[in-house]
Design an enzyme around this catalytic site. Sequence first.
Site, short mmCIF file in Angstrom:
data_model
loop_
_atom_site.label_atom_id
_atom_site.label_comp_id
_atom_site.label_asym_id
_atom_site.label_seq_id
_atom_site.Cartn_x
_atom_site.Cartn_y
_atom_site.Cartn_z
N LEU A 94 -9.10 -5.91 -0.81
CA LEU A 94 -9.89 -5.23 -1.83
C LEU A 94 -9.51 -3.76 -1.94
CD1 LEU A 94 -13.42 -6.64 -0.88
CD2 LEU A 94 -11.81 -7.56 -2.57
N ASP A 95 -9.77 -3.20 -3.12
CA ASP A 95 -9.61 -1.75 -3.29
C ASP A 95 -10.97 -1.08 -3.13
OD1 ASP A 95 -11.05 -2.15 -5.65
OD2 ASP A 95 -9.27 -2.13 -6.93
N GLN A 96 -11.06 0.21 -3.39
CA GLN A 96 -12.31 0.94 -3.17
C GLN A 96 -13.40 0.56 -4.15
OE1 GLN A 96 -9.32 2.29 -4.06
NE2 GLN A 96 -9.60 4.29 -5.03
#
Length: 231
Positions: A94-96
Amino acid sequence: MQQPAATNIAPHTQQHPPASLSHAAWARSKATCSLPGHLVLLSHCSSRPRRHVEALAVPATCSQGISNGNIGQDVQLRTDKFFELEMTVHDSELDQYGVVHNAMYVVYIHKAREEMAASIGFSMTSIARTGNAMAVLELNLKYFKPLLRGAKFVVKVRLVQIKGTRILVDHIIETLPNRELVLEATATVVCLNKDYRPTRVFPEMSFKLQRFFSSQDDEGGDQLTSYKVLS
């Protein structure tokens, strides 16, 4: 989709992807990624330990392909036949913003190609032993919706054409169980000899690929092989 500075996803971005995502290549929405020297068809794109797979028999579904009608010249390929790999999103992907990093989709479709090749009897190791190699020449991606934390999804792989030195492959990612379209991708893969020069698609690989994806190896016409990645 997130566009982190470390990954080249915009037309005018010049940055290189981080080393940890080097196998993800240049993931770029609705763009072409030219990777003449990137050996990624059968090599591992993740440092995580290889997971076991469980074979499943599931009904074939006809999905809107990316290159319909552009089938092999010598063998009639089924446009509704896919190799399927079921997977689950992990937190590390996942990204932020809490959605899957755009470059990870390239890892997913690579993993599916790798498992597909293994299912017909090929691996990067076996090809390397001959002194040959394989490389992604071109990769086109089109994103439709993001995958979220813990989402289950399926990567579908279909052989479109084998011609000369090149193998053209379609990929579709769909959510599970509702089969919502997430991504479409088309990859052009080339075979290379020991001098890393393009060479005709390896005869045994060509035969096995066309046999698997042709109408001749499925008399019933309503089943295909699917694999489920077990965490």
